[in-house]
Design an enzyme around this catalytic site. Structure first.
Site, PDB file in Angstrom:
ATOM      1  N   CYS A  40       0.824  -1.217   0.000  1.00  0.00           N
ATOM      2  CA  CYS A  40       0.000   0.000   0.000  1.00  0.00           C
ATOM      3  C   CYS A  40       0.853   1.259   0.000  1.00  0.00           C
ATOM      4  O   CYS A  40       0.678   2.142  -0.827  1.00  0.00           O
ATOM      5  CB  CYS A  40      -0.939   0.001   1.195  1.00  0.00           C
ATOM      6  N   GLU A 196     -11.050  -5.948 -21.101  1.00  0.00           N
ATOM      7  CA  GLU A 196     -11.670  -6.569 -19.931  1.00  0.00           C
ATOM      8  C   GLU A 196     -12.526  -7.754 -20.377  1.00  0.00           C
ATOM      9  O   GLU A 196     -13.381  -7.618 -21.253  1.00  0.00           O
ATOM     10  CB  GLU A 196     -12.524  -5.550 -19.174  1.00  0.00           C
ATOM     11  N   HIS A 431     -24.665  23.687   1.780  1.00  0.00           N
ATOM     12  CA  HIS A 431     -24.836  24.136   0.395  1.00  0.00           C
ATOM     13  C   HIS A 431     -23.826  25.241   0.094  1.00  0.00           C
ATOM     14  O   HIS A 431     -23.651  26.160   0.905  1.00  0.00           O
ATOM     15  CB  HIS A 431     -26.256  24.685   0.204  1.00  0.00           C
TER      16      HIS A 431
END
Length: 454
Positions: A40, A196, A431
């Site tokens: 990692c 894929e 917001h």
């Protein structure tokens, strides 16, 4: 001396286990053959996210005029990218080493091998532990007959030391690793084609999320071939020619093999000591105990999500279980998942397909980011999709959009606390933020939509 716990492997799961065990008063030895932090920190999550941030800066520079900023993109300074990446890695690496040292964890450098139910050999030294934790991680996988040479045919680890950006690259595998690196290479200026075998990119995600990503990738000029298997690759003087099972051929300067990672379990002495292994991974129970009493396994070594944060959780779980704290088992559906491409794909909980397989009747709501002002400011398309059990709690949150991964923590809390849409709808979201997209979806599911138009 015999330690309370000996951990084999200093990656995410291993060092988390060592730290938590030391916090609980246990004597701990941590064996690592390379660098603390494992895949990692040194070859996975952290360096690839640094590359992705450089890629984001490159794209924003190209697009700056649309934001009223005059800037000129002159190219990718590959050594400069590596310098930025390596600085982040080094700082984190030093930080982890400092944590382990201050916690009193004994670090043993060397390649370890299990030679008994409570003994690990590291070089010429034999280290005993009342409990053993196996955390040997994973390595890139390849396909039969496909030779990795590190030049024309590479893995994700080779991308971290690239000397230049190729003019073109074929990415074999449309999972998380393949999609993230395809995004990087395209931002850096390469022509990219993903191959894929399954019908969609990110096949483990909600199908609608995969389709949104595919649409975004088309707009970015990233090509892909879906639902077709790889057949062969031929190295030429100028690159690689890839042939697919349907007869189609593609040529590029490089082939990036991103077909997943396999557990590092072979030759480690595990089976000789009676530990059960299936398809390369160690078999464990809900507390990560192997079939040998006193021996545990965590992280990429076991058949759980290959996520650093899942490894952290497993390491902590094992340390607490050994200490007798009786921690609850991990609900892996409740572990957040993020693909850090542009756009990002994030999710937590189950998919609609999994709900159908389990006989769960669901209701769903999609909020398009086109209606979210902050997303408009960021110039991103995408959506937030919420699945709820009919007359019940939220069971899945699936999101696509630039920087949308930051919202998955709220989704994690909603899922893991089994919140009802009406309960979340009572909360006020700031917001303008992208988090409003989550609030809008919940308002609509609760029967009181604000800005949702069906």
């Amino acid at each position: 001396m015999a330690y309370d716990i000996v951990v084999l492997g200093g990656g995410s799961g291993g060092y988390a286990c060592a730290l938590r065990a030391a916090e609980l008063g246990k004597s701990v030895a941590l064996i690592e053959k390379d660098k603390i932090g494992g895949t990692c920190l040194h070859r996975g999550c952290i360096p690839t996210k640094a590359l992705l941030h450089s890629a984001e800066v490159a794209d924003e520079t190209r697009e700056s005029e649309s934001f009223g900023v005059k800037a000129r993109f002159e190219g990718i300074d590959v050594p400069g990218v590596h310098s930025f990446k390596d600085k982040i890695i080094t700082r984190a690496w030093k930080g982890v080493q400092g944590l382990l040292k201050s916690a009193g964890v004994t670090i043993v450098e060397g390649e370890g091998r299990l030679i008994g139910p409570n003994r690990i050999q590291a070089g010429s030294e034999v280290i005993e532990g009342r409990s053993i934790v196996l955390a040997t991680g994973s390595a890139p996988k390849s396909l039969p007959g496909l030779q990795i040479d590190g030049e024309r045919v590479i893995t994700s680890e080779h991308t971290l030391t690239m000397e230049r950006v190729p003019a073109s690259i074929i990415v074999l595998g449309g999972g998380v690793i393949g999609v993230e690196l395809a995004s990087v290479y395209r931002s850096f200026g390469a022509e990219v084609t993903i191959v894929e075998a399954l019908p969609h990119l990110l096949p483990a995600e909600e199908e609608s999320s995969s389709k949104l990503l595919e649409r975004a990738f088309r707009r970015r000029g990233i090509k892909y071939e879906l639902g077709v298997f790889f057949d062969s690759a031929k190295i030429t003087d100028t690159g690689v020619i890839v042939t697919l099972a349907n007869g189609k051929t593609f040529d590029a300067e490089q082939l990036l093999v991103a077909v997943g990672r396999g557990a590092v379990s072979a030759g480690m002495g595990f089976e000789e000591q009676g530990i059960q292994i299936e398809r390369g991974t160690v078999v464990v129970d809900k507390h990560c105990q192997t079939t040998v009493p006193g021996v545990y396994a965590i992280g990429d070594l076991i058949d759980t999500p290959q996520l650093a944060h899942a490894g952290f959780a497993e390491g902590i779980l094992v340390a607490e279980h050994i200490a007798g704290l009786n921690p609850p088992a991990i609900d892996y559906a409740g572990v957040p998942r993020i693909t850090y491409s542009d756009p990002e794909v994030a999710s937590v909980g189950i998919t609609s397909k999994q709900a159908a397989e389990r006989g769960i009747e669901i209701v769903e709501q999609v909020y398009d980011l086109a209606g979210n002002p902050k997303s408009q400011i960021l110039g991103t398309a995408g959506a937030v999709k919420v699945l709820a059990q009919k007359d019940g709690p939220v069971v899945g949150v699936h999101m696509v959009g630039r920087r949308i991964g930051e919202l998955v923590t709220e989704g994690q809390l909603i899922y893991n606390w089994e919140a009802l849409p009406a309960e979340v709808a009572q909360l006020i979201h700031a917001h303008p933020t992208q988090s409003e997209a989550m609030g809008e979806a919940m308002l609509a599911l609760a029967g009181k939509p604000l800005h949702v138009h069906n």
